[in-house]
Design an enzyme around this catalytic site. Structure first.
Site, PDB file in Angstrom:
ATOM      1  N   GLY A 108     156.835 -12.640 -47.169  1.00  0.00           N
ATOM      2  CA  GLY A 108     157.548 -12.715 -48.141  1.00  0.00           C
ATOM      3  C   GLY A 108     158.479 -11.824 -48.540  1.00  0.00           C
ATOM      4  N   GLY A 109     158.948 -10.826 -47.681  1.00  0.00           N
ATOM      5  CA  GLY A 109     159.907  -9.977 -47.935  1.00  0.00           C
ATOM      6  C   GLY A 109     159.076  -8.841 -48.792  1.00  0.00           C
ATOM      7  N   ASP A 118     166.389  -3.966 -42.327  1.00  0.00           N
ATOM      8  CA  ASP A 118     165.537  -3.317 -43.450  1.00  0.00           C
ATOM      9  C   ASP A 118     165.610  -1.726 -43.808  1.00  0.00           C
ATOM     10  OD1 ASP A 118     164.147  -5.454 -43.928  1.00  0.00           O
ATOM     11  OD2 ASP A 118     162.390  -5.085 -42.899  1.00  0.00           O
ATOM     12  N   THR A 123     156.418  -9.920 -37.642  1.00  0.00           N
ATOM     13  CA  THR A 123     157.762 -10.176 -38.153  1.00  0.00           C
ATOM     14  C   THR A 123     158.769 -10.431 -37.122  1.00  0.00           C
ATOM     15  OG1 THR A 123     159.213  -9.733 -40.021  1.00  0.00           O
ATOM     16  CG2 THR A 123     158.145  -7.910 -39.325  1.00  0.00           C
ATOM     17  N   GLU A 175     161.577 -10.353 -39.122  1.00  0.00           N
ATOM     18  CA  GLU A 175     162.626 -10.052 -40.387  1.00  0.00           C
ATOM     19  C   GLU A 175     162.913 -11.490 -40.856  1.00  0.00           C
ATOM     20  OE1 GLU A 175     165.287  -9.522 -42.411  1.00  0.00           O
ATOM     21  OE2 GLU A 175     164.195  -8.541 -43.874  1.00  0.00           O
ATOM     22  N   SER A 210     159.102  -0.854 -44.432  1.00  0.00           N
ATOM     23  CA  SER A 210     158.625  -2.396 -44.631  1.00  0.00           C
ATOM     24  C   SER A 210     157.999  -2.655 -45.947  1.00  0.00           C
ATOM     25  CB  SER A 210     157.879  -2.627 -43.230  1.00  0.00           C
ATOM     26  OG  SER A 210     157.156  -3.870 -43.249  1.00  0.00           O
ATOM     27  N   SER A 211     157.939  -4.010 -46.226  1.00  0.00           N
ATOM     28  CA  SER A 211     156.758  -4.305 -47.272  1.00  0.00           C
ATOM     29  C   SER A 211     155.508  -4.962 -46.537  1.00  0.00           C
ATOM     30  CB  SER A 211     157.586  -5.238 -48.146  1.00  0.00           C
ATOM     31  OG  SER A 211     158.684  -4.564 -48.494  1.00  0.00           O
ATOM     32  N   THR A 219     158.322 -12.897 -41.955  1.00  0.00           N
ATOM     33  CA  THR A 219     157.006 -12.470 -41.479  1.00  0.00           C
ATOM     34  C   THR A 219     156.035 -13.637 -41.689  1.00  0.00           C
ATOM     35  OG1 THR A 219     155.987 -11.825 -43.730  1.00  0.00           O
ATOM     36  CG2 THR A 219     157.268 -10.304 -42.339  1.00  0.00           C
ATOM     37  N   ARG A 250     156.083  -1.346 -35.378  1.00  0.00           N
ATOM     38  CA  ARG A 250     157.234  -1.307 -36.001  1.00  0.00           C
ATOM     39  C   ARG A 250     158.374  -0.915 -35.185  1.00  0.00           C
ATOM     40  NH1 ARG A 250     159.538  -4.145 -39.984  1.00  0.00           N
ATOM     41  NH2 ARG A 250     160.945  -3.070 -41.623  1.00  0.00           N
TER      42      ARG A 250
END
Length: 598
Positions: free
Chosen positions: A503-504, A456, A427, A429, A480-481, A409, A113
């Site tokens: 997909g966020g 984010d 990703t 973003e 993050s998701s 992503t 990340r």
């Protein structure tokens, strides 16, 4: 043999050793589709290995590596480098990734990340009046760029699990970048619908004609700057991006942004480290689901949703006419509201924020999920009134983060012949990230895009005097998701599946629903990915456009849900091992991904 789409002479021969291979491509013919389009896909079967990725060229690169005797990690490196070229709007070397790996004995979680520069503070996205910036003002700027981590995390994983030389894994992307590839319909549409990308001179020159028209689908696109950058990284390792000429150009472009320059420095790049984290493996009836811990909110929120559902009365027929019925959807959406309430209060970078009760697993304790399930009524939605629970004591009282957009992503799932498995979500973003492109100082046309990952973080650092857990801090990783997921049989420990999605924040819903479809509804990988989507982040409910009958919308509205329809463009990839040991692969019909293998 795995079923494969027909790409003519697309694949190259692998009779030579990897070090001697020159990867040559003939571009496949892909039927036109828009980013939110839907194209039926056959599903794929294999016996020994398989790779699933978001673009056929990237999938083929991973397939070739596996055919040449490479490991799942080797194939992942090759796939990611090609994605950086052919799907630049979603991921690349200017971004970050979460990587789950299984070597037949152990599950590992590799954190690549992005991190916040050392010179930022919690007011990063506040204007002079102390109010949050407009979202796109923050995105398309130097402020939003975090220290990229994708190359570092891939190099870390490759050092432990790679079989083929690092430098050979870049050959597919280098060849495509130099010789050119056919622009896909999705890339064309993404460029055509983009507002800010032309503000960057390098990106404008690469993706638009002199009169401002976007690259056409089928047009041959070359990226010599990226080829030169990848060639150097292949020879020198990831350090080539974090030190020297490439790093200097990256920093210069962030700091010289004409509207909102960023704080990223050479020291930030030099000191970045990918890290290993303890994966979260959660019992879920006959399965154990392993996912990424914070700073990802994905696994915790997915398993809260599914765990809450397991404490509710079972819906006898969750699928009605091929779609999830309104009773199941009501339960799923209400469980999502509760899980997202906890997510907004508690989850952030674990190096900066303590877990409730000192352990993130308190959020998944059966007794706690039972108390959350008891808040769900059969016939009435709680709407926007879902409140976070108290899964454990905290030293700090956190405020709930106000809602703001999340994007972006791509996902990669790979199983190799020796039983190694990868699930990696990667990703930059938002589509095209910060809209800043670096050519590495090469002076050649093209380059790679830098992330806008810092958006984010919560733009609002505190609410009513209490800090937001996911506020901006120096060196911190934004929440993050992303939800790369590996699934195992609890009794035997055998691998069942690798899956994930872009997909966020909706990644969480897409992945949770897919897991339910695989375990409970008797669907195979492709069938599970084709089901229509339903999401809520705690407020309105969004159903996938034209995928549910009008009766379902009305039934949800009668329960108090505020319902509307929109395109929900997931990009799920899934590889599932069947009871007979064969593999079944699925690729999301909403995007251009395919599965290949033997």
């Amino acid at each position: 043999m795995l079923q494969r789409l027909s790409f003519g002479t697309f694949s190259c021969l692998l009779a030579l050793p990897m070090s001697a291979l020159a990867f040559t491509y003939n571009s496949p013919s892909i039927e036109p589709e828009v980013a939110s389009g839907y194209e039926e896909k056959p599903g794929w079967s294999a016996e020994r290995f398989a790779v699933a990725a978001a673009n056929p060229l990237a999938t083929d690169a991973g397939y070739q590596v596996l055919k040449a005797g490479g490991s799942a990690i080797d194939a992942t490196v090759a796939v990611q480098m090609v994605l950086a070229l052919v799907e630049p709007q979603s991921s690349g070397i200017g971004g970050g990734a979460f990587l789950m790996h299984y070597d037949g004995n152990e599950v590992q979680a590799y954190d690549g990340r992005e991190t916040a520069p050392s010179g930022v503070d919690e007011a990063l996205f506040l204007n002079e009046e102390g109010e949050p910036l407009e979202f796109m003002e923050a995105v398309a700027s130097g402020l939003s760029v975090g220290v990229p981590g994708t190359l570092r995390v891939l190099e870390m994983a490759h050092a432990e699990h790679g079989k083929l030389p690092w430098k050979d894994l870049f050959s597919p992307a280098i060849t495509l970048a130099e010789e050119g590839f056919a622009v896909s319909p999705r890339l064309h549409t993404s460029v055509a619908e983009e507002t800010y990308l032309q503000d960057d001179e390098l990106a404008r020159t690469l993706y638009y004609s002199q009169d401002g028209q976007p690259v056409e689908a089928g047009e041959t696109l070359r990226n010599p700057a990226l080829a030169a950058i990848l060639r150097t990284i292949a020879e020198q390792g990831s350090a080539a991006l974090y030190q020297g000429e490439f790093a200097e150009d990256l920093v210069a472009r962030v700091q010289s942004h004409p509207q909102r320059p960023g704080e990223l420095t050479l020291e930030d790049l030099n000191t970045y480290e990918a890290v290993q984290r303890e994966p979260l493996c959660t019992p879920w009836q006959q399965w154990e689901v392993c996912g990424f811990p914070p700073p990802s909110s994905g696994h915790l929120t997915i398993m809260q949703i599914l765990g809450i559902l397991d404490h509710l009365p079972m819906v006898e027929a969750p699928l009605e006419g091929g779609e999830p019925g309104d009773t199941y959807l009501h339960q799923f959406l209400e469980a999502s509201r509760l899980a997202f309430a906890d997510r907004g209060r508690y989850i952030a970078d674990p190096d900066f924020v303590e877990a409730p009760g000192g352990d993130w697993k308190t959020m998944l304790a059966p007794e706690y999920l039972q108390t959350r399930a008891e808040l769900i009524e059969n016939d009435v939605s709680m709407g926007e009134n879902a409140e976070p629970g108290r899964p454990g004591e905290l030293a700090t009282s956190w405020a709930t983060q106000p809602q703001q957009p999340e994007y972006g992503t791509s996902h990669i799932s790979i199983l190799d012949e020796e039983g190694n498995a990868v699930a990696m979500t990667t990703t930059i973003e938002q589509a095209f990230g910060s809209r800043i492109m670096s050519d590495g100082g090469t002076g050649l046309a093209g380059g790679y895009l830098l992330n806008n990952e810092l958006t984010d973080f919560s733009f609002t650092p505190e609410v009513d005097g209490e800090p937001v857990a996911n506020r901006v801090e120096p060196g911190k990783r934004p929440r993050s998701s992303m939800s790369p997921t590996l699934v195992f049989e609890r009794e035997s420990g055998e691998l069942v599946a690798s899956l994930g999605s872009p997909g966020g924040a909706a990644i969480i819903h897409y992945t949770a629903r897919t897991l339910a479809a695989l375990r409970d509804w008797g669907l195979d990988a492709q069938e599970a990915l084709e089901l229509p989507h339903a999401i809520t982040l705690g407020g309105p409910v969004y159903l996938e456009q034209d995928r549910f009958p009008e009766e379902t919308l009305k039934a949800l509205q009668e329960r108090g849900h505020e319902v509307s329809e929109r395109e929900l463009t997931s990009g799920l990839q899934a590889l599932v091992r069947q009871e007979d040991g064969t593999l079944r692969g699925g690729a999301d019909p909403r995007r251009e991904g395919v599965v290949m293998g033997d």
